[in-house]
Motif scaffolding. Structure first.
Motif, short mmCIF file in Angstrom:
data_model
loop_
_atom_site.label_atom_id
_atom_site.label_comp_id
_atom_site.label_asym_id
_atom_site.label_seq_id
_atom_site.Cartn_x
_atom_site.Cartn_y
_atom_site.Cartn_z
N UNK A 343 -6.44 9.98 2.66
CA UNK A 343 -6.60 10.75 1.43
C UNK A 343 -7.80 10.35 0.61
N UNK A 344 -8.81 9.76 1.24
CA UNK A 344 -10.04 9.40 0.53
C UNK A 344 -10.83 10.67 0.23
N UNK A 345 -11.28 10.81 -1.02
CA UNK A 345 -12.05 12.00 -1.43
C UNK A 345 -13.39 11.57 -2.01
N UNK A 346 -14.19 12.56 -2.34
CA UNK A 346 -15.50 12.28 -2.97
C UNK A 346 -15.32 11.59 -4.31
N UNK A 347 -14.16 11.76 -4.92
CA UNK A 347 -13.90 11.15 -6.23
C UNK A 347 -13.37 9.72 -6.12
N UNK A 348 -13.03 9.28 -4.92
CA UNK A 348 -12.47 7.95 -4.73
C UNK A 348 -13.54 6.88 -4.95
N UNK A 349 -13.24 5.94 -5.82
CA UNK A 349 -14.16 4.84 -6.10
C UNK A 349 -13.61 3.52 -5.63
N UNK A 350 -14.37 2.47 -5.88
CA UNK A 350 -13.98 1.14 -5.43
C UNK A 350 -12.66 0.70 -6.04
N UNK A 351 -12.44 1.04 -7.31
CA UNK A 351 -11.19 0.65 -7.97
C UNK A 351 -10.00 1.35 -7.34
N UNK A 352 -10.17 2.61 -6.93
CA UNK A 352 -9.08 3.33 -6.27
C UNK A 352 -8.72 2.68 -4.94
N UNK A 353 -9.74 2.28 -4.19
CA UNK A 353 -9.50 1.63 -2.90
C UNK A 353 -8.79 0.29 -3.10
N UNK A 354 -9.23 -0.45 -4.12
CA UNK A 354 -8.61 -1.75 -4.40
C UNK A 354 -7.14 -1.58 -4.77
N UNK A 355 -6.85 -0.61 -5.62
CA UNK A 355 -5.46 -0.35 -5.99
C UNK A 355 -4.64 0.05 -4.77
N UNK A 356 -5.22 0.86 -3.91
CA UNK A 356 -4.51 1.30 -2.71
C UNK A 356 -4.13 0.11 -1.83
N UNK A 357 -5.00 -0.90 -1.75
CA UNK A 357 -4.69 -2.10 -0.97
C UNK A 357 -3.46 -2.79 -1.55
N UNK A 358 -3.44 -2.97 -2.87
CA UNK A 358 -2.29 -3.61 -3.51
C UNK A 358 -1.01 -2.81 -3.25
N UNK A 359 -1.12 -1.49 -3.38
CA UNK A 359 0.06 -0.64 -3.19
C UNK A 359 0.54 -0.66 -1.74
N UNK A 360 -0.40 -0.62 -0.79
CA UNK A 360 -0.03 -0.62 0.62
C UNK A 360 0.71 -1.88 1.03
N UNK A 361 0.25 -3.03 0.52
CA UNK A 361 0.94 -4.28 0.82
C UNK A 361 2.35 -4.26 0.23
N UNK A 362 2.48 -3.73 -0.97
CA UNK A 362 3.81 -3.64 -1.60
C UNK A 362 4.73 -2.73 -0.80
N UNK A 363 4.19 -1.65 -0.25
CA UNK A 363 5.03 -0.74 0.54
C UNK A 363 5.45 -1.37 1.86
N UNK A 364 4.56 -2.15 2.47
CA UNK A 364 4.95 -2.88 3.68
C UNK A 364 6.09 -3.84 3.37
N UNK A 365 6.03 -4.49 2.21
CA UNK A 365 7.10 -5.39 1.80
C UNK A 365 8.40 -4.63 1.55
N UNK A 366 8.29 -3.45 0.95
CA UNK A 366 9.51 -2.64 0.72
C UNK A 366 10.14 -2.22 2.04
N UNK A 367 9.32 -1.83 3.00
CA UNK A 367 9.85 -1.44 4.31
C UNK A 367 10.60 -2.61 4.95
N UNK A 368 10.02 -3.80 4.85
CA UNK A 368 10.68 -4.99 5.39
C UNK A 368 11.97 -5.29 4.64
N UNK A 369 11.94 -5.15 3.32
CA UNK A 369 13.13 -5.44 2.51
C UNK A 369 14.28 -4.51 2.86
N UNK A 370 14.00 -3.24 3.10
CA UNK A 370 15.07 -2.29 3.40
C UNK A 370 15.80 -2.66 4.69
N UNK A 371 15.06 -3.16 5.67
CA UNK A 371 15.70 -3.63 6.90
C UNK A 371 16.58 -4.85 6.62
#
Length: 489
Positions: A343-371
């Motif tokens: 979902x990267x767009x022309x409007x995506x900046x460095x801060x958006x990518x950085x936030x996405x990294x934090x969110x993605x790690x949190x979602x991986x942790x949530x997936x593990x927690x649900x198991x």
């Protein structure tokens, strides 16, 4: 009885950390120094075991003025050192992130039935590329010269204990996949690889004194067996309490739930009961490591990355990040998975990518927690948290919002050190067990409450994350074949 100072040492994935702990859980003195990791190609990840020894000696020298009653160790595990008759490493250590033994793992795993796994471990855990037998099979096949000279295949903690005390031991909890629910080696698992059983070190309980320091400023001080970093850190953060949920963040994210109930669940690890604790765990492959990768690739410091995220809320320009930079452990156990921004767009900046990294790690942790919640039949409304990854307030809030529960953060910055020191204190009789030690030593100083609006948004995003993982797995494998046509053929 007066409680004394104890010394905890944590041989982690990126550094050796050590601390002198008093009876209130305060860190009286602390040491931390990093060492390099070598990455060769897409699969090989190695470290020099002598780096661990050098830094432990540096830490002991720094603490020379303290009257320490005992020393406890913890370390990264599923990292393996092939040790010769003289106690020296024969080759670089194969780090837990290393996927070179994927083919050997698959060949071994199909030889073990689900019924056997449930009987041995209480859960259908796979034999993956980080399993000791997979590594032994790879070395036996590809480095027979090393295999023939190998006396022991050791974990980092045990290699360091051998150097410190002259005693070759290991503990049952660190040897996931090799021991059963009674904390004994499983002969049938060793039978999968010819010669494996004879290269395993004798088992010792985690709080047992295995020897004394042979030399240095703490010569004669008792040294306790200790155990793996995940178990030590999870228990040090609160996993000693039955039905508690805990979360460690460091190089990877590790979720844990303490529960004597076991519901066999693919993807989860269930430790044997030890010291009255039955821990269910789910270690991911990439947590802080994903943050480090993005910061380095973007030319940012880690603090600059955190500041970017703090100043940039999620927007329509923020992509979805899948953090499987080097495959995934729990709950997917797929060494071939790779990361992606979607979902990267022309409007995506460095801060958006950085936030996405934090969110993605949190979602991986949530997936593990649900198991884990399925495995332990526990679904709590708060999580006790510890580790270096919880020093970032913006990331902590993202995690609370993604998981939808309150996070309480341990005051001690390094729960692994606290866990190692606790085992040392129990070993010399300062505490009767982990729950008593936890009541005395664990202090929480920050809480993060989920924002209901963000929870709803992240629930929708998490559904996309789960779908994207399954789609990306196939695309990643096809891309690997395109990028490596010779090896694929």
């Amino acid at each position: 009885m007066a409680q004394r100072l104890t010394l905890g040492i944590d041989v982690g994935t990126t550094s050796v950390k050590a601390g002198v702990i008093d009876a209130t859980g305060q860190v009286v003195a602390q040491f931390a120094q990093s060492y390099p990791t070598t990455r060769v190609g897409a699969q090989m990840v190695e470290q020099n075991p002598e780096d661990w020894i050098t830094l432990i000696n540096n830490a002991l020298a720094a603490f020379a003025g303290y009257d320490v009653s005992a020393i406890g160790l913890t370390s990264q595990v599923n990292t393996h050192v092939f040790v010769g008759q003289d106690g020296a490493a024969l080759m670089p250590a194969i780090v837990w992130q290393d996927g070179r033994a994927g083919a050997e793992a698959a060949a071994l795993d199909v030889r073990v039935t689900q019924e056997q796994k449930l009987a041995w471990w209480g859960a259908p855990m796979p034999i993956d590329a980080s399993h000791a037998c997979s590594r032994m099979a790879w070395v036996a096949k590809n480095r027979p010269d090393i295999w023939d000279k190998t006396r022991y295949v050791m974990l980092p903690k045990d290699y360091c204990l051998l150097n410190m005390t002259g005693e070759a031991t290991t503990d049952p909890l660190s040897n996931i996949g090799l021991v059963d629910n009674d904390l004994n080696y499983i002969p049938q698992v060793f039978d999968l690889v010819a010669g494996a059983a004879g290269r395993a070190a004798p088992l010792a309980p985690i709080c047992q004194i295995i020897g004394k320091m042979r030399n240095g400023p703490f010569q004669g001080v008792p040294v306790v067996s200790g155990t793996m970093d995940a178990w030590a850190g999870l228990v040090g953060t609160g996993g000693a309490r039955d039905r508690s949920t805990v979360y460690l963040s460091g190089t990877s994210e590790i979720m844990g739930i303490s529960s004597h109930e076991v519901v066999p669940t693919p993807g989860a690890i269930v430790f044997p009961q030890c010291e009255g604790v039955r821990l269910h765990a789910a270690p991911t492959q990439s947590g802080g490591d994903a943050k480090v990768w993005f910061a380095q690739a973007s030319g940012l410091s880690l603090d600059e990355m955190t500041d970017l995220v703090a100043d940039a809320p999620r927007s329509s320009a923020t992509p979805l990040f899948l953090p499987q930079l080097q495959g995934e452990r729990a709950p997917l156990w797929d060494a071939d998975l790779r990361a992606a921004f979607l979902g990267v767009s022309r409007q995506t900046g460095q801060a958006d990518l950085a936030r996405a990294v934090y969110e993605g790690v949190a979602m991986a942790a949530r997936m593990a927690l649900e198991k884990l919640q399925s495995s332990a039949n526990v679904c709590g409304d708060s999580i006790a948290c510890g580790g270096g990854g919880f020093q970032s307030a913006p990331w902590n809030q993202i995690r609370a919002d993604v998981m939808g529960v309150e996070l309480n953060v341990l005051a001690a910055k390094e729960p692994g050190i606290l866990g190692a020191a606790t085992m040392a204190a129990i070993g010399v009789g300062d505490y009767t067990g982990f729950e008593q030690a936890y009541d005395a030593l664990a202090v929480f100083d920050r809480s993060y409450v989920p924002n209901p609006e963000r929870v709803a948004q992240y629930n929708d995003l998490y559904a996309l994350y789960q779908e994207a993982i399954s789609q990306n797995a196939d695309l990643g494998k096809r891309l690997t074949r395109v990028n490596n046509p010779v090896s694929a053929s």
